[in-house]
Design an enzyme around this catalytic site. Structure first.
Site, PDB file in Angstrom:
ATOM      1  CG  HIS A   1      40.185  29.998  32.846  1.00 30.75           C
ATOM      2  ND1 HIS A   1      39.715  28.722  32.912  1.00 30.75           N
ATOM      3  CD2 HIS A   1      39.288  30.708  32.111  1.00 30.75           C
ATOM      4  CE1 HIS A   1      38.592  28.636  32.216  1.00 30.75           C
ATOM      5  NE2 HIS A   1      38.305  29.827  31.731  1.00 30.75           N
TER       6      HIS A   1
ATOM      7  CG  ASP B   1      36.529  37.722  29.987  1.00 27.95           C
ATOM      8  OD1 ASP B   1      36.528  36.704  30.686  1.00 27.95           O
ATOM      9  OD2 ASP B   1      35.614  38.022  29.197  1.00 27.95           O
TER      10      ASP B   1
HETATM   11  C1  SDX Z   1      35.601  33.528  32.222  1.00 32.78           C
HETATM   12  O1  SDX Z   1      35.006  28.837  33.573  1.00 32.78           O
HETATM   13  C2  SDX Z   1      35.124  29.326  32.398  1.00 32.78           C
HETATM   14  O2  SDX Z   1      35.340  28.629  31.426  1.00 32.78           O
HETATM   15  C3  SDX Z   1      34.895  30.825  32.308  1.00 32.78           C
HETATM   16  C4  SDX Z   1      35.148  31.453  30.944  1.00 32.78           C
HETATM   17  C5  SDX Z   1      34.142  30.999  29.911  1.00 32.78           C
HETATM   18  O3  SDX Z   1      34.450  31.092  28.709  1.00 32.78           O
HETATM   19  O4  SDX Z   1      32.994  30.643  30.303  1.00 32.78           O
HETATM   20  O5  SDX Z   1      36.450  31.145  30.486  1.00 32.78           O
HETATM   21  C6  SDX Z   1      35.005  32.970  31.002  1.00 32.78           C
HETATM   22  O6  SDX Z   1      34.901  33.674  33.198  1.00 32.78           O
HETATM   23  C7  SDX Z   1      37.078  33.803  32.251  1.00 32.78           C
HETATM   24  C8  SDX Z   1      37.567  34.271  33.663  1.00 32.78           C
HETATM   25  C9  SDX Z   1      37.265  35.749  33.762  1.00 32.78           C
HETATM   26  N1  SDX Z   1      37.489  36.228  35.138  1.00 32.78           N
HETATM   27  C10 SDX Z   1      38.498  37.087  35.373  1.00 32.78           C
HETATM   28  O7  SDX Z   1      39.337  37.439  34.542  1.00 32.78           O
HETATM   29  C11 SDX Z   1      38.458  37.646  36.793  1.00 32.78           C
HETATM   30  C12 SDX Z   1      39.860  37.549  37.405  1.00 32.78           C
HETATM   31  N2  SDX Z   1      40.168  36.138  37.625  1.00 32.78           N
HETATM   32  C13 SDX Z   1      39.922  35.569  38.940  1.00 32.78           C
HETATM   33  O8  SDX Z   1      38.731  36.031  39.523  1.00 32.78           O
HETATM   34  C14 SDX Z   1      40.167  34.064  38.971  1.00 32.78           C
HETATM   35  O9  SDX Z   1      41.317  33.840  38.286  1.00 32.78           O
HETATM   36  C15 SDX Z   1      39.090  33.129  38.449  1.00 32.78           C
HETATM   37  C16 SDX Z   1      37.778  33.352  39.113  1.00 32.78           C
HETATM   38  C17 SDX Z   1      38.939  33.301  36.992  1.00 32.78           C
HETATM   39  C18 SDX Z   1      39.568  31.695  38.735  1.00 32.78           C
HETATM   40  O10 SDX Z   1      39.617  31.586  40.092  1.00 32.78           O
HETATM   41  P1  SDX Z   1      40.060  30.180  40.769  1.00 32.78           P
HETATM   42  O11 SDX Z   1      40.377  29.121  39.815  1.00 32.78           O
HETATM   43  O12 SDX Z   1      39.046  29.892  41.801  1.00 32.78           O
HETATM   44  O13 SDX Z   1      41.462  30.556  41.367  1.00 32.78           O
HETATM   45  P2  SDX Z   1      41.664  31.081  42.790  1.00 32.78           P
HETATM   46  O14 SDX Z   1      40.715  32.210  43.054  1.00 32.78           O
HETATM   47  O15 SDX Z   1      41.632  29.902  43.709  1.00 32.78           O
HETATM   48  O16 SDX Z   1      43.125  31.724  42.695  1.00 32.78           O
HETATM   49  C19 SDX Z   1      44.276  30.955  42.917  1.00 32.78           C
HETATM   50  C20 SDX Z   1      45.306  31.971  43.400  1.00 32.78           C
HETATM   51  C21 SDX Z   1      44.837  32.795  44.600  1.00 32.78           C
HETATM   52  O17 SDX Z   1      46.003  33.246  45.269  1.00 32.78           O
HETATM   53  P3  SDX Z   1      46.492  32.455  46.607  1.00 32.78           P
HETATM   54  O18 SDX Z   1      45.272  32.405  47.531  1.00 32.78           O
HETATM   55  O19 SDX Z   1      46.928  31.097  46.128  1.00 32.78           O
HETATM   56  O20 SDX Z   1      47.608  33.293  47.167  1.00 32.78           O
HETATM   57  O21 SDX Z   1      45.534  32.928  42.346  1.00 32.78           O
HETATM   58  C22 SDX Z   1      45.121  34.217  42.795  1.00 32.78           C
HETATM   59  C23 SDX Z   1      44.189  34.015  43.984  1.00 32.78           C
HETATM   60  O22 SDX Z   1      44.209  35.136  44.852  1.00 32.78           O
HETATM   61  N3  SDX Z   1      44.410  34.828  41.674  1.00 32.78           N
HETATM   62  C24 SDX Z   1      44.588  36.072  41.275  1.00 32.78           C
HETATM   63  C25 SDX Z   1      43.766  36.216  40.142  1.00 32.78           C
HETATM   64  N4  SDX Z   1      43.119  35.072  39.901  1.00 32.78           N
HETATM   65  C26 SDX Z   1      43.508  34.214  40.870  1.00 32.78           C
HETATM   66  N5  SDX Z   1      45.359  37.066  41.760  1.00 32.78           N
HETATM   67  C27 SDX Z   1      45.296  38.228  41.074  1.00 32.78           C
HETATM   68  N6  SDX Z   1      44.517  38.450  39.954  1.00 32.78           N
HETATM   69  C28 SDX Z   1      43.751  37.463  39.487  1.00 32.78           C
HETATM   70  N7  SDX Z   1      43.004  37.673  38.389  1.00 32.78           N
END
Ligand code: SDX
Length: 438
Positions: free
Chosen positions: A310, A368
Protein backbone atom coordinates in the site's frame (compact mmCIF):
# COMPACT_ATOMS: atom_id res chain seq x y z
CA UNK A 1 -5.16 24.45 9.60
CA UNK A 2 -2.77 26.69 11.47
CA UNK A 3 0.66 28.11 10.77
CA UNK A 4 3.35 25.93 12.37
CA UNK A 5 6.00 27.57 14.56
CA UNK A 6 8.66 26.79 11.94
CA UNK A 7 9.02 27.73 8.26
CA UNK A 8 10.89 26.06 5.38
CA UNK A 9 13.76 27.92 3.75
CA UNK A 10 14.88 26.90 0.27
CA UNK A 11 18.41 27.92 -0.62
CA UNK A 12 20.22 27.41 -3.94
CA UNK A 13 23.81 26.33 -4.54
CA UNK A 14 24.03 28.79 -7.48
CA UNK A 15 23.74 31.74 -5.12
CA UNK A 16 20.10 32.54 -6.05
CA UNK A 17 18.30 34.20 -3.16
CA UNK A 18 16.79 31.74 -0.65
CA UNK A 19 13.05 31.67 -0.13
CA UNK A 20 10.92 31.01 2.97
CA UNK A 21 7.74 28.96 2.77
CA UNK A 22 5.05 28.74 5.47
CA UNK A 23 4.47 25.35 7.12
CA UNK A 24 0.93 24.45 8.16
CA UNK A 25 -0.12 22.03 10.88
CA UNK A 26 -3.30 19.97 10.61
CA UNK A 27 -5.24 18.40 13.49
CA UNK A 28 -2.97 15.36 13.31
CA UNK A 29 -0.51 13.87 10.82
CA UNK A 30 2.30 15.32 8.66
CA UNK A 31 2.67 19.09 8.40
CA UNK A 32 2.70 20.63 4.90
CA UNK A 33 5.00 23.16 3.23
CA UNK A 34 2.97 25.69 1.21
CA UNK A 35 4.92 25.98 -2.05
CA UNK A 36 2.25 27.80 -4.05
CA UNK A 37 4.53 30.83 -4.58
CA UNK A 38 7.55 28.71 -5.67
CA UNK A 39 7.10 28.99 -9.46
CA UNK A 40 6.32 32.71 -9.35
CA UNK A 41 9.40 33.38 -7.23
CA UNK A 42 11.89 30.99 -8.92
CA UNK A 43 10.47 29.83 -12.30
CA UNK A 44 10.97 26.29 -10.96
CA UNK A 45 8.43 23.51 -10.28
CA UNK A 46 8.55 20.77 -7.70
CA UNK A 47 8.81 17.25 -9.16
CA UNK A 48 6.73 14.48 -7.54
CA UNK A 49 5.39 11.83 -9.99
CA UNK A 50 2.85 9.64 -8.18
CA UNK A 51 2.47 12.41 -5.58
CA UNK A 52 4.56 10.46 -3.02
CA UNK A 53 5.21 13.66 -1.00
CA UNK A 54 2.38 15.93 -2.11
CA UNK A 55 -0.74 17.07 -0.26
CA UNK A 56 -3.18 18.07 -3.02
CA UNK A 57 -5.75 19.61 -0.68
CA UNK A 58 -6.83 20.02 2.91
CA UNK A 59 -9.67 17.78 4.09
CA UNK A 60 -11.68 17.00 7.22
CA UNK A 61 -13.14 13.71 6.03
CA UNK A 62 -10.70 10.78 6.42
CA UNK A 63 -7.36 10.41 8.19
CA UNK A 64 -4.90 7.55 7.70
CA UNK A 65 -1.79 6.88 9.76
CA UNK A 66 0.14 4.41 7.58
CA UNK A 67 2.75 3.61 10.23
CA UNK A 68 0.23 2.92 13.02
CA UNK A 69 -2.28 1.25 10.69
CA UNK A 70 -4.99 3.74 11.71
CA UNK A 71 -8.06 4.78 9.65
CA UNK A 72 -10.52 7.43 10.92
CA UNK A 73 -13.73 8.61 9.21
CA UNK A 74 -14.44 12.11 10.58
CA UNK A 75 -12.34 11.16 13.64
CA UNK A 76 -14.06 7.82 14.37
CA UNK A 77 -11.80 4.69 14.19
CA UNK A 78 -12.90 2.29 11.45
CA UNK A 79 -12.89 -0.55 14.01
CA UNK A 80 -15.66 1.18 16.00
CA UNK A 81 -17.73 2.19 12.98
CA UNK A 82 -17.57 -1.33 11.50
CA UNK A 83 -18.97 -2.79 14.74
CA UNK A 84 -21.36 -0.08 15.99
CA UNK A 85 -22.81 1.48 12.82
CA UNK A 86 -24.36 0.45 9.53
CA UNK A 87 -23.36 1.67 6.07
CA UNK A 88 -25.99 4.41 5.75
CA UNK A 89 -25.00 5.82 9.16
CA UNK A 90 -21.43 5.90 7.82
CA UNK A 91 -22.65 7.64 4.66
CA UNK A 92 -24.39 10.28 6.78
CA UNK A 93 -21.18 10.74 8.81
CA UNK A 94 -18.95 11.11 5.75
CA UNK A 95 -21.36 13.56 4.07
CA UNK A 96 -22.29 15.68 7.12
CA UNK A 97 -19.32 15.37 9.48
CA UNK A 98 -21.31 13.94 12.41
CA UNK A 99 -23.07 10.65 13.17
CA UNK A 100 -26.86 10.95 12.83
CA UNK A 101 -29.23 11.02 15.78
CA UNK A 102 -31.87 8.28 15.76
CA UNK A 103 -34.34 10.70 14.15
CA UNK A 104 -31.82 11.93 11.57
CA UNK A 105 -31.01 8.34 10.66
CA UNK A 106 -34.68 7.47 10.04
CA UNK A 107 -35.04 10.50 7.75
CA UNK A 108 -31.76 9.85 5.91
CA UNK A 109 -32.47 6.14 5.38
CA UNK A 110 -35.96 6.93 4.08
CA UNK A 111 -34.57 9.58 1.70
CA UNK A 112 -31.99 7.19 0.26
CA UNK A 113 -34.59 4.42 -0.01
CA UNK A 114 -36.89 6.68 -2.00
CA UNK A 115 -34.15 7.24 -4.61
CA UNK A 116 -33.09 3.64 -5.28
CA UNK A 117 -35.03 3.25 -8.55
CA UNK A 118 -33.34 4.39 -11.75
CA UNK A 119 -35.21 6.07 -14.64
CA UNK A 120 -37.02 3.42 -16.68
CA UNK A 121 -34.99 4.50 -19.74
CA UNK A 122 -31.77 3.37 -18.03
CA UNK A 123 -32.50 -0.29 -18.82
CA UNK A 124 -31.99 0.40 -22.54
CA UNK A 125 -28.33 1.37 -22.04
CA UNK A 126 -27.58 -2.20 -20.99
CA UNK A 127 -28.73 -3.63 -24.31
CA UNK A 128 -25.76 -2.03 -26.09
CA UNK A 129 -23.30 -4.10 -24.05
CA UNK A 130 -22.24 -7.69 -24.76
CA UNK A 131 -23.66 -10.00 -22.10
CA UNK A 132 -20.08 -10.83 -21.02
CA UNK A 133 -19.01 -7.18 -20.75
CA UNK A 134 -16.99 -6.53 -17.59
CA UNK A 135 -19.33 -4.99 -14.97
CA UNK A 136 -16.90 -2.09 -14.44
CA UNK A 137 -17.23 -1.17 -18.13
CA UNK A 138 -21.00 -1.29 -17.72
CA UNK A 139 -20.84 0.89 -14.60
CA UNK A 140 -18.59 3.49 -16.22
CA UNK A 141 -21.17 3.71 -19.02
CA UNK A 142 -24.38 3.65 -17.00
CA UNK A 143 -23.23 5.94 -14.16
CA UNK A 144 -21.93 8.35 -16.80
CA UNK A 145 -25.35 8.12 -18.48
CA UNK A 146 -27.04 9.22 -15.23
CA UNK A 147 -25.49 12.66 -15.89
CA UNK A 148 -28.01 13.03 -18.74
CA UNK A 149 -31.08 12.61 -16.54
CA UNK A 150 -31.12 15.10 -13.71
CA UNK A 151 -31.68 18.57 -15.15
CA UNK A 152 -33.40 19.61 -11.91
CA UNK A 153 -30.11 19.75 -9.97
CA UNK A 154 -27.32 20.94 -12.28
CA UNK A 155 -26.17 23.97 -10.29
CA UNK A 156 -23.21 22.55 -8.33
CA UNK A 157 -22.80 25.87 -6.52
CA UNK A 158 -26.18 25.18 -4.87
CA UNK A 159 -25.66 23.03 -1.71
CA UNK A 160 -29.15 21.54 -2.10
CA UNK A 161 -28.39 20.44 -5.67
CA UNK A 162 -25.15 18.85 -4.46
CA UNK A 163 -27.02 17.06 -1.65
CA UNK A 164 -29.64 15.71 -4.08
CA UNK A 165 -26.91 14.41 -6.40
CA UNK A 166 -25.14 12.75 -3.46
CA UNK A 167 -28.33 10.99 -2.34
CA UNK A 168 -29.16 9.87 -5.89
CA UNK A 169 -25.68 8.40 -6.41
CA UNK A 170 -25.58 6.58 -3.05
CA UNK A 171 -29.08 5.21 -3.67
CA UNK A 172 -28.73 4.19 -7.31
CA UNK A 173 -25.30 2.55 -7.40
CA UNK A 174 -26.58 -0.72 -5.82
CA UNK A 175 -29.43 -0.80 -8.35
CA UNK A 176 -27.01 -0.36 -11.27
CA UNK A 177 -24.48 -2.87 -9.90
CA UNK A 178 -27.26 -5.46 -9.49
CA UNK A 179 -28.56 -4.66 -13.00
CA UNK A 180 -25.05 -5.21 -14.40
CA UNK A 181 -25.02 -8.63 -12.73
CA UNK A 182 -28.52 -9.59 -13.91
CA UNK A 183 -27.67 -8.50 -17.47
CA UNK A 184 -24.52 -10.64 -17.34
CA UNK A 185 -26.35 -13.79 -16.19
CA UNK A 186 -29.34 -13.24 -18.46
CA UNK A 187 -31.91 -12.83 -15.70
CA UNK A 188 -34.53 -10.06 -15.56
CA UNK A 189 -33.70 -6.89 -13.66
CA UNK A 190 -35.15 -6.85 -10.14
CA UNK A 191 -36.60 -3.60 -8.82
CA UNK A 192 -35.51 -2.30 -5.40
CA UNK A 193 -37.89 -2.76 -2.46
CA UNK A 194 -38.55 0.04 0.01
CA UNK A 195 -39.17 -2.32 2.91
CA UNK A 196 -35.58 -3.61 2.91
CA UNK A 197 -32.38 -2.13 4.37
CA UNK A 198 -29.73 -0.83 1.99
CA UNK A 199 -27.62 -4.01 1.96
CA UNK A 200 -30.60 -6.41 2.13
CA UNK A 201 -32.09 -4.53 -0.84
CA UNK A 202 -28.89 -5.02 -2.82
CA UNK A 203 -28.83 -8.75 -2.08
CA UNK A 204 -32.52 -8.90 -3.10
CA UNK A 205 -31.83 -7.14 -6.43
CA UNK A 206 -28.87 -9.45 -7.01
CA UNK A 207 -30.27 -12.86 -6.12
CA UNK A 208 -34.06 -12.86 -6.19
CA UNK A 209 -35.91 -13.86 -9.38
CA UNK A 210 -39.56 -13.60 -10.43
CA UNK A 211 -39.83 -17.33 -9.78
CA UNK A 212 -39.08 -17.31 -6.08
CA UNK A 213 -38.52 -15.02 -3.12
CA UNK A 214 -34.94 -14.56 -1.89
CA UNK A 215 -34.18 -13.85 1.79
CA UNK A 216 -30.54 -13.27 2.73
CA UNK A 217 -29.56 -14.26 6.26
CA UNK A 218 -28.92 -11.37 8.64
CA UNK A 219 -25.28 -12.53 9.01
CA UNK A 220 -24.69 -12.25 5.25
CA UNK A 221 -26.46 -8.87 5.02
CA UNK A 222 -24.39 -7.59 7.96
CA UNK A 223 -21.22 -8.90 6.31
CA UNK A 224 -21.97 -7.03 3.10
CA UNK A 225 -22.81 -3.89 5.09
CA UNK A 226 -19.44 -4.15 6.85
CA UNK A 227 -17.64 -4.58 3.51
CA UNK A 228 -19.29 -1.34 2.34
CA UNK A 229 -18.27 0.51 5.54
CA UNK A 230 -14.64 -0.61 5.18
CA UNK A 231 -14.47 0.61 1.57
CA UNK A 232 -16.44 3.87 1.97
CA UNK A 233 -13.57 6.37 1.90
CA UNK A 234 -9.79 6.44 2.05
CA UNK A 235 -8.30 9.96 1.89
CA UNK A 236 -6.79 11.08 -1.44
CA UNK A 237 -6.37 7.70 -3.17
CA UNK A 238 -6.12 7.51 -6.96
CA UNK A 239 -9.85 7.32 -7.72
CA UNK A 240 -10.77 10.02 -5.19
CA UNK A 241 -8.08 12.27 -6.66
CA UNK A 242 -9.58 11.52 -10.09
CA UNK A 243 -13.02 12.62 -8.92
CA UNK A 244 -11.57 15.79 -7.33
CA UNK A 245 -9.60 16.69 -10.49
CA UNK A 246 -12.58 16.03 -12.77
CA UNK A 247 -14.84 18.00 -10.41
CA UNK A 248 -12.40 20.93 -10.22
CA UNK A 249 -13.44 21.94 -13.75
CA UNK A 250 -17.09 22.17 -12.63
CA UNK A 251 -18.04 18.94 -14.41
CA UNK A 252 -21.33 17.14 -13.77
CA UNK A 253 -21.04 15.12 -10.51
CA UNK A 254 -22.41 11.92 -12.09
CA UNK A 255 -19.76 12.16 -14.81
CA UNK A 256 -17.08 12.76 -12.14
CA UNK A 257 -18.13 9.59 -10.30
CA UNK A 258 -17.95 7.68 -13.61
CA UNK A 259 -14.34 8.91 -13.88
CA UNK A 260 -13.68 7.62 -10.37
CA UNK A 261 -15.12 4.22 -11.32
CA UNK A 262 -12.82 4.08 -14.35
CA UNK A 263 -9.76 4.74 -12.16
CA UNK A 264 -10.83 2.30 -9.43
CA UNK A 265 -11.02 -0.51 -12.02
CA UNK A 266 -7.21 -0.72 -12.32
CA UNK A 267 -5.57 -3.81 -10.70
CA UNK A 268 -3.17 -1.58 -8.76
CA UNK A 269 -6.21 0.02 -7.09
CA UNK A 270 -9.72 -1.32 -6.59
CA UNK A 271 -9.27 -4.05 -9.18
CA UNK A 272 -6.87 -5.77 -6.76
CA UNK A 273 -9.69 -7.68 -5.02
CA UNK A 274 -10.60 -9.42 -8.28
CA UNK A 275 -6.88 -9.93 -9.04
CA UNK A 276 -6.18 -11.29 -5.53
CA UNK A 277 -8.87 -13.96 -5.80
CA UNK A 278 -7.71 -14.95 -9.28
CA UNK A 279 -4.16 -15.13 -7.88
CA UNK A 280 -5.32 -17.51 -5.11
CA UNK A 281 -7.11 -19.68 -7.68
CA UNK A 282 -3.96 -19.70 -9.84
CA UNK A 283 -1.74 -20.73 -6.91
CA UNK A 284 -4.26 -23.49 -6.25
CA UNK A 285 -2.70 -25.12 -3.20
CA UNK A 286 -0.46 -24.41 -0.23
CA UNK A 287 2.26 -26.59 -1.84
CA UNK A 288 2.56 -24.07 -4.69
CA UNK A 289 3.17 -21.05 -2.42
CA UNK A 290 7.02 -21.29 -2.38
CA UNK A 291 7.23 -21.28 -6.20
CA UNK A 292 4.76 -18.39 -6.43
CA UNK A 293 6.69 -16.36 -3.85
CA UNK A 294 9.90 -17.05 -5.79
CA UNK A 295 8.31 -15.56 -8.91
CA UNK A 296 7.15 -12.49 -6.96
CA UNK A 297 10.73 -11.88 -5.79
CA UNK A 298 12.12 -12.37 -9.29
CA UNK A 299 12.70 -8.86 -10.65
CA UNK A 300 12.38 -10.22 -14.19
CA UNK A 301 8.84 -11.37 -13.53
CA UNK A 302 5.87 -9.04 -13.36
CA UNK A 303 4.20 -11.22 -10.73
CA UNK A 304 2.93 -9.27 -7.74
CA UNK A 305 1.34 -10.46 -4.52
CA UNK A 306 -2.10 -8.98 -5.21
CA UNK A 307 -3.83 -7.69 -2.11
CA UNK A 308 -0.48 -6.85 -0.52
CA UNK A 309 1.30 -3.52 -0.23
CA UNK A 310 0.00 0.00 0.00
CA UNK A 311 1.24 3.50 -0.76
CA UNK A 312 0.29 4.71 2.72
CA UNK A 313 0.00 1.68 5.01
CA UNK A 314 3.47 0.53 5.99
CA UNK A 315 1.82 -1.55 8.66
CA UNK A 316 -1.22 -3.85 8.60
CA UNK A 317 -4.22 -2.25 6.83
CA UNK A 318 -6.81 -2.04 9.65
CA UNK A 319 -9.50 -2.92 7.13
CA UNK A 320 -7.75 -6.21 6.29
CA UNK A 321 -7.99 -7.32 9.93
CA UNK A 322 -11.73 -6.56 9.99
CA UNK A 323 -12.19 -8.21 6.60
CA UNK A 324 -10.51 -11.38 7.85
CA UNK A 325 -12.81 -11.44 10.89
CA UNK A 326 -15.80 -11.05 8.55
CA UNK A 327 -14.41 -13.96 6.54
CA UNK A 328 -14.50 -16.21 9.60
CA UNK A 329 -18.08 -15.16 10.44
CA UNK A 330 -19.44 -15.66 6.91
CA UNK A 331 -17.66 -18.96 6.27
CA UNK A 332 -18.81 -20.27 9.67
CA UNK A 333 -22.38 -19.17 8.90
CA UNK A 334 -22.21 -21.05 5.61
CA UNK A 335 -20.39 -24.08 7.04
CA UNK A 336 -17.37 -23.32 4.85
CA UNK A 337 -14.76 -23.04 7.62
CA UNK A 338 -12.57 -25.34 5.58
CA UNK A 339 -12.91 -23.25 2.44
CA UNK A 340 -9.68 -24.09 0.58
CA UNK A 341 -9.23 -20.55 -0.74
CA UNK A 342 -9.49 -19.09 2.75
CA UNK A 343 -7.03 -21.65 4.10
CA UNK A 344 -4.70 -20.85 1.19
CA UNK A 345 -5.02 -17.09 1.79
CA UNK A 346 -4.13 -17.46 5.46
CA UNK A 347 -1.16 -19.69 4.61
CA UNK A 348 0.07 -17.20 2.00
CA UNK A 349 -0.37 -14.31 4.44
CA UNK A 350 1.67 -16.20 7.07
CA UNK A 351 4.49 -16.91 4.61
CA UNK A 352 4.58 -13.29 3.41
CA UNK A 353 4.53 -11.81 6.92
CA UNK A 354 7.57 -13.92 7.86
CA UNK A 355 9.53 -13.42 4.63
CA UNK A 356 12.30 -10.78 4.68
CA UNK A 357 11.48 -9.65 1.10
CA UNK A 358 8.00 -8.52 2.13
CA UNK A 359 8.91 -7.45 5.66
CA UNK A 360 11.77 -5.22 4.42
CA UNK A 361 9.41 -3.60 1.92
CA UNK A 362 6.67 -3.22 4.54
CA UNK A 363 4.25 -5.20 2.39
CA UNK A 364 1.21 -6.19 4.45
CA UNK A 365 -2.21 -7.44 3.42
CA UNK A 366 -4.49 -4.59 2.36
CA UNK A 367 -8.28 -4.39 2.25
CA UNK A 368 -8.38 -6.29 -1.03
CA UNK A 369 -6.66 -9.45 0.18
CA UNK A 370 -9.61 -10.97 2.02
CA UNK A 371 -12.52 -9.07 0.50
CA UNK A 372 -12.64 -11.37 -2.51
CA UNK A 373 -13.03 -14.47 -0.34
CA UNK A 374 -15.87 -12.90 1.64
CA UNK A 375 -17.63 -11.74 -1.53
CA UNK A 376 -17.23 -15.16 -3.12
CA UNK A 377 -18.83 -16.75 -0.05
CA UNK A 378 -21.71 -14.26 -0.41
CA UNK A 379 -22.26 -15.57 -3.94
CA UNK A 380 -20.90 -12.46 -5.66
CA UNK A 381 -19.03 -13.30 -8.89
CA UNK A 382 -15.34 -12.33 -9.09
CA UNK A 383 -15.93 -9.88 -11.94
CA UNK A 384 -18.35 -7.91 -9.73
CA UNK A 385 -15.94 -7.46 -6.77
CA UNK A 386 -14.69 -4.07 -7.91
CA UNK A 387 -18.26 -3.02 -8.69
CA UNK A 388 -19.07 -3.60 -5.01
CA UNK A 389 -15.99 -1.53 -4.13
CA UNK A 390 -17.30 1.28 -6.39
CA UNK A 391 -20.75 1.03 -4.79
CA UNK A 392 -19.15 1.54 -1.37
CA UNK A 393 -16.67 4.23 -2.42
CA UNK A 394 -19.31 6.38 -4.13
CA UNK A 395 -20.14 8.04 -0.80
CA UNK A 396 -16.44 8.82 -0.22
CA UNK A 397 -16.02 10.19 -3.71
CA UNK A 398 -19.10 12.42 -3.48
CA UNK A 399 -18.23 13.61 0.05
CA UNK A 400 -14.73 14.59 -1.14
CA UNK A 401 -16.19 16.18 -4.31
CA UNK A 402 -18.63 18.19 -2.17
CA UNK A 403 -15.82 19.31 0.17
CA UNK A 404 -13.76 20.45 -2.82
CA UNK A 405 -16.61 22.37 -4.51
CA UNK A 406 -17.43 24.18 -1.26
CA UNK A 407 -13.75 25.01 -0.51
CA UNK A 408 -13.20 28.78 -1.04
CA UNK A 409 -9.60 28.03 -2.05
CA UNK A 410 -10.78 25.63 -4.78
CA UNK A 411 -9.21 26.14 -8.22
CA UNK A 412 -9.16 23.97 -11.32
CA UNK A 413 -6.40 21.39 -10.94
CA UNK A 414 -3.65 21.94 -13.50
CA UNK A 415 -0.28 20.24 -12.72
CA UNK A 416 2.83 21.16 -14.77
CA UNK A 417 5.73 18.97 -15.99
CA UNK A 418 9.45 18.55 -16.53
CA UNK A 419 9.69 18.69 -20.35
CA UNK A 420 12.27 16.25 -21.77
CA UNK A 421 11.12 16.18 -25.41
CA UNK A 422 12.53 17.81 -28.55
CA UNK A 423 13.57 21.49 -28.48
CA UNK A 424 12.06 23.80 -31.11
CA UNK A 425 12.66 22.57 -34.68
CA UNK A 426 11.33 23.44 -38.19
CA UNK A 427 8.99 21.36 -40.35
CA UNK A 428 10.63 20.21 -43.63
CA UNK A 429 8.64 19.22 -46.72
CA UNK A 430 7.80 15.53 -46.87
CA UNK A 431 10.10 14.85 -49.83
CA UNK A 432 13.16 15.83 -47.78
CA UNK A 433 12.30 13.81 -44.70
CA UNK A 434 14.45 10.77 -43.80
CA UNK A 435 13.30 7.89 -41.55
CA UNK A 436 13.67 8.73 -37.86
CA UNK A 437 16.52 6.83 -36.17
CA UNK A 438 14.95 4.08 -33.94
C1 SDX B 1 -6.22 -0.04 -2.88
O1 SDX B 1 -4.46 4.49 -2.08
C2 SDX B 1 -5.39 3.86 -1.46
O2 SDX B 1 -5.82 4.25 -0.39
C3 SDX B 1 -5.95 2.66 -2.20
C4 SDX B 1 -6.97 1.83 -1.43
C5 SDX B 1 -8.25 2.58 -1.19
O3 SDX B 1 -8.99 2.20 -0.26
O4 SDX B 1 -8.58 3.49 -2.00
O5 SDX B 1 -6.43 1.41 -0.19
C6 SDX B 1 -7.37 0.59 -2.22
O6 SDX B 1 -5.95 0.29 -4.02
C7 SDX B 1 -5.35 -0.98 -2.10
C8 SDX B 1 -4.10 -1.45 -2.92
C9 SDX B 1 -4.56 -2.58 -3.82
N1 SDX B 1 -3.50 -2.93 -4.78
C10 SDX B 1 -2.91 -4.14 -4.68
O7 SDX B 1 -3.10 -4.95 -3.77
C11 SDX B 1 -2.00 -4.43 -5.87
C12 SDX B 1 -0.65 -4.94 -5.35
N2 SDX B 1 0.04 -3.84 -4.69
C13 SDX B 1 1.01 -3.07 -5.45
O8 SDX B 1 0.60 -2.82 -6.77
C14 SDX B 1 1.54 -1.88 -4.66
O9 SDX B 1 1.79 -2.32 -3.40
C15 SDX B 1 0.70 -0.61 -4.58
C16 SDX B 1 0.34 -0.09 -5.93
C17 SDX B 1 -0.52 -0.86 -3.80
C18 SDX B 1 1.55 0.44 -3.84
O10 SDX B 1 2.63 0.68 -4.65
P1 SDX B 1 3.74 1.77 -4.20
O11 SDX B 1 3.47 2.42 -2.92
O12 SDX B 1 3.96 2.63 -5.37
O13 SDX B 1 4.97 0.84 -3.88
P2 SDX B 1 6.03 0.46 -4.91
O14 SDX B 1 5.38 -0.03 -6.16
O15 SDX B 1 6.98 1.61 -5.01
O16 SDX B 1 6.71 -0.81 -4.21
C19 SDX B 1 7.77 -0.67 -3.31
C20 SDX B 1 8.53 -1.99 -3.42
C21 SDX B 1 8.95 -2.33 -4.85
O17 SDX B 1 10.06 -3.21 -4.76
P3 SDX B 1 11.55 -2.59 -4.98
O18 SDX B 1 11.51 -1.85 -6.32
O19 SDX B 1 11.78 -1.68 -3.80
O20 SDX B 1 12.46 -3.79 -5.01
O21 SDX B 1 7.65 -3.06 -3.01
C22 SDX B 1 7.43 -3.93 -4.12
C23 SDX B 1 7.79 -3.16 -5.39
O22 SDX B 1 8.19 -4.03 -6.43
N3 SDX B 1 6.00 -4.25 -4.11
C24 SDX B 1 5.52 -5.47 -4.28
C25 SDX B 1 4.13 -5.33 -4.12
N4 SDX B 1 3.82 -4.06 -3.86
C26 SDX B 1 4.99 -3.38 -3.88
N5 SDX B 1 6.12 -6.64 -4.55
C27 SDX B 1 5.30 -7.70 -4.65
N6 SDX B 1 3.92 -7.66 -4.50
C28 SDX B 1 3.33 -6.49 -4.25
N7 SDX B 1 2.00 -6.44 -4.09
Amino acid sequence: MTNAETKATLSFSDGSPSIDFPIYKGTVGPEVIDIRKLYGATGKFTYDPGFMSTAACNSSITYIDGDKGELLYRGYPIEQLAVNCDFLETCYLLLNGELPTAEEKVTFDATVTKHTMVHEQMQFFFRGFRRDAHPMAVLVGTVGALSSFYHDSLDITDPHHREVSAIRLIAKLPTLVAMAYKYNVGQPFVYPRNDLSYSANFMHMMFSTPCEEYKASDVLVRALDRILILHADHEQNASTSTVRLAGSSGANPFACIAAGIACLWGPAHGGANEAALNMLKEIGSVDNIPEFVRQVKDKNSTVKLMGFGHRVYKNYDPRAKLMRETCYEVLAELGLENDPLFKLAMALEKVALEDEYFVSRKLYPNVDFYSGIVQSALGIPVSLFTGIFAMARTVGWIAQWNEMISDPEQKIGRPRQLFIGSPTRDVVEIESRTPASK
